[in-house]
Scaffold this active site. Structure first.
Site, mmCIF file in Angstrom:
data_model
loop_
_atom_site.group_PDB
_atom_site.id
_atom_site.type_symbol
_atom_site.label_atom_id
_atom_site.label_comp_id
_atom_site.label_asym_id
_atom_site.label_seq_id
_atom_site.Cartn_x
_atom_site.Cartn_y
_atom_site.Cartn_z
ATOM 1 N N ARG A 298 49.296 26.959 24.265
ATOM 2 C CA ARG A 298 50.065 27.573 22.153
ATOM 3 C C ARG A 298 51.332 28.284 23.790
ATOM 4 N NH1 ARG A 298 44.029 30.337 20.452
ATOM 5 N NH2 ARG A 298 44.447 28.735 18.380
ATOM 6 N N TYR A 442 52.404 24.446 14.795
ATOM 7 C CA TYR A 442 50.938 23.369 15.580
ATOM 8 C C TYR A 442 50.401 24.403 16.514
ATOM 9 C CZ TYR A 442 54.813 21.369 18.583
ATOM 10 O OH TYR A 442 56.008 20.698 19.256
ATOM 11 N N GLU A 443 48.992 24.233 17.224
ATOM 12 C CA GLU A 443 48.781 25.379 17.794
ATOM 13 C C GLU A 443 48.336 26.367 17.917
ATOM 14 O OE1 GLU A 443 47.429 23.360 20.310
ATOM 15 O OE2 GLU A 443 49.399 21.270 19.869
ATOM 16 N N GLY A 444 48.174 26.019 16.052
ATOM 17 C CA GLY A 444 48.141 27.267 15.137
ATOM 18 C C GLY A 444 48.679 27.614 14.484
ATOM 19 N N GLN A 449 48.164 32.952 15.365
ATOM 20 C CA GLN A 449 48.526 33.447 16.539
ATOM 21 C C GLN A 449 48.306 35.313 15.937
ATOM 22 O OE1 GLN A 449 48.316 31.567 18.857
ATOM 23 N NE2 GLN A 449 48.567 29.925 17.648
#
Length: 602
Positions: A298, A442-444, A449
């Site tokens: 992240r 991506y990555e949440g 977030q």
């Protein structure tokens, strides 16, 4: 063709004049001998690698993309990618901040952070191959067995092997509690994994001799949901006891995604057909272990957007200085030419300064986050380690979401500076826009977030961690509040800091009555928090610049820094008022809309 010049001067300013990282690191035993000259020399060489090796293959890599051989399941990366990776490994770059016990150079994470910003500016798609390996390294370093560390860490450190994270599946997206990949225990202590993973960046490629996959899966007796997820290390080639490569493992690429951007990176559908792996950490505790890699990723994604913002700004600025079109509204400026350069127009400067401010604010935040990580791992004071970990946890969703939202705004503004030429491939700007778009997903996703920030990092402990950051803000306000020259930067920061407490309490109270209120407020809330963080760092940067001027410096760099800070507070920071109004608007205007959306009965 685009250009790129590593922003070494600005990096040095943040590192040495604003954050004073050498002094901050001297108390950490592993970094007691690190000095400014060493940091600067490493970053200067890193900038050369980024500009001279990674950058020239960015446009060609985007045009060529990756190719999958469906019979062998092998992926070929674009021309020049493998040679660049070999040069990267030969230069020792993978080992920069890794543990010397496993062959690393042991430099602070702040150095690696700045180096990777330059790589992301130069070539985000290529940088993802080595970038993900750092997360795999950190995960195994923190949670692996001694045997796993012995087998995998030296090769990840050297760059001979790369790493991936295999999380999501076709049916579950971000909701990992729904994943179905199975892990069957074997008599020899290993596990056989069966299932399918999607969206696996760098899942298959031809750059390294082995790929170390970290895979989330379920044991046969695992409880439902996220409480039943375990983590396994599953190499592309099995690893013998002596560290040599064995036979091909049953994990392979079944397809590569055809994407909007980052064409040079292989985004793979990975098939596990009885692939052999070993467990990392404890049974059913895999998600906690994987969070080491996920949080690193992240921060890395935030860094991707800062890198793209910087390179887009540099190219838009150069174009705006050169392109002549129309006359200035206040009268001709280039009287020897048939028109003025477009940089004389106020709105062109607005677009450029938006990108510049977002790049410089993001750079300061990310370097600070890396310094927190260095303190978390190595500071001798346990309380400092604990506080650093809490602050980093608070700032991570902001670094991911705020910086990637800002990055997409910035690269679009930079494309706009080019007018019609920005839409044409040869200038490179449209690639920056396409590449930047994935960073918000991506990555949440950035909504995830925002929910993480508001729900887990703020409301879950009644704002205790937010108050710790607030103490940093208050300390700066008290230190600079009597300085008249700082008032234009300190006053808006102080006002928002005061508003933030009431704002957070109000949102928290409403969320207690109806949890959907948190969902309705989360995204604007994160942006308000992001501006609080940016205002803090811009005030610190302005303070450092004013001190340099007061000491007699005539370097225009400092005037430029002050002008950028003034622009930020005048033009970007004021959106906080609108954002707070949005967050306070409540959930009813979103959820009582069945007729508008045609979803009656759902």
């Amino acid at each position: 063709m685009p250009q790129y010049n590593p922003p070494l001067r600005d990096m040095q300013f943040v590192l040495h004049e604003v954050l004073r990282v050498v002094d901050e690191l001297k108390v950490c035993p592993p970094h007691a001998e690190v000095d400014a000259d060493t940091i600067n020399a490493v970053l200067e060489e890193g900038g050369k690698f980024a500009a001279e090796v990674a950058f020239p293959i960015n446009i060609t890599g985007d045009a060529e993309g990756c190719r999958l051989n469906k019979e062998t399941h092998e992926v070929t990366t674009p021309s020049g990618f493998k040679a660049a990776y070999e040069q990267y490994v030969a230069g020792g770059w993978p080992a920069l901040s890794c543990d010397p016990q496993y062959g690393g150079q042991g430099l602070p994470f702040v150095v690696n952070q700045a180096f990777y910003e330059m790589l992301n500016s130069a070539n985000q798609a290529w940088t993802m191959y080595p970038g993900l390996s750092h997360g795999a390294y950190e995960c195994l370093h923190a949670h692996g067995t001694e045997e796993q560390k012995r087998l995998y860490l030296p090769k990840l450190t050297s760059g001979e092997w790369t790493g991936t994270m295999c999380l999501t599946e076709p049916h579950c997206g971000t909701d990992l509690g729904l994943l179905r990949t199975k892990a069957e225990p074997q008599p020899d202590g290993t596990y056989k994994l069966t299932g399918q993973k999607i969206f696996i960046s760098a899942g298959e490629h031809d750059l390294a001799e082995n790929i170390v996959h970290l895979v989330l899966a379920r044991l046969p007796d695992a409880p439902a949901g996220t409480k039943g997820i375990s983590l396994f290390v599953v190499p592309k080639f099995k690893v013998n006891a002596d560290g040599s490569l064995g036979e091909r493992n049953a994990i392979y690429c079944g397809g590569i995604e055809h994407k909007m951007g980052i064409h040079g990176n292989a985004t793979c559908q990975m098939i596990l057909d009885g692939a052999v792996g070993t467990m990392v950490g404890q049974p059913n505790k895999g998600l906690q272990a994987m969070f080491v890699m996920m949080n690193a990723a992240r921060l890395g994604v935030g860094n991707q957007s800062v890198g793209l913002t910087e390179v887009a700004f540099q190219n838009a600025l150069a174009y705006a200085k050169d392109r002549i079109q129309m006359r200035s509204l206040s009268g001709p400026k280039a009287k020897d030419k048939p028109a003025d350069p477009i940089i004389v127009h106020p709105d062109v400067r607005r677009m450029l300064l938006t990108a510049k401010a977002y790049a410089e604010g993001g750079r300061a935040l990310l370097i600070y986050c890396a310094l927190l990580l260095d303190h978390e791992l190595h500071h001798p004071d346990e309380q400092v380690r604990k506080d650093s970990a809490e602050l980093l946890a608070l700032l991570t969703p902001i670094a991911k979401a705020f910086l990637t939202d800002n990055g997409f705004v910035a690269v679009n503004e930079c494309l706009q500076v080019f007018g019609g030429h920005g839409y044409i491939k040869e200038w490179g700007m449209e690639q920056f826009v396409r590449d930047a778009r994935i960073n918000m997903i991506y990555e949440g996703t950035n909504t995830v977030q925002s929910l993480d920030l508001l729900g887990r990092k703020v409301l879950a402990n009644q704002g205790a961690t937010l108050k710790k950051f607030g103490k940093l803000v208050q300390s700066l306000i008290e230190e600079e509040g009597v300085n008249e020259k700082m008032s234009e930067f300190i006053n808006p920061l102080a006002q928002l800091a005061e508003q933030m407490t009431k704002f957070t309490t109000e949102i928290g109270f409403k969320a207690l009555q109806n949890p959907d209120e948190a969902g309705a407020a989360a995204v604007p809330y994160l942006r308000v928090a992001g501006h609080l963080v940016f205002a803090y760092f811009f005030a610190r940067m302005a303070s450092a610049a004013l001190k340099a001027v007061a000491a007699g410096s005539t370097d225009p760099f400092y005037q430029g820094k002050l002008q950028t800070a003034r622009f930020y507070f005048a033009r970007l920071f004021p959106e906080t008022a609108t954002l707070m109004r949005q967050a306070r608007a409540g959930v009813a205007n979103l959820m009582q809309t069945d007729a508008a959306l045609g979803v009656e009965g759902i």
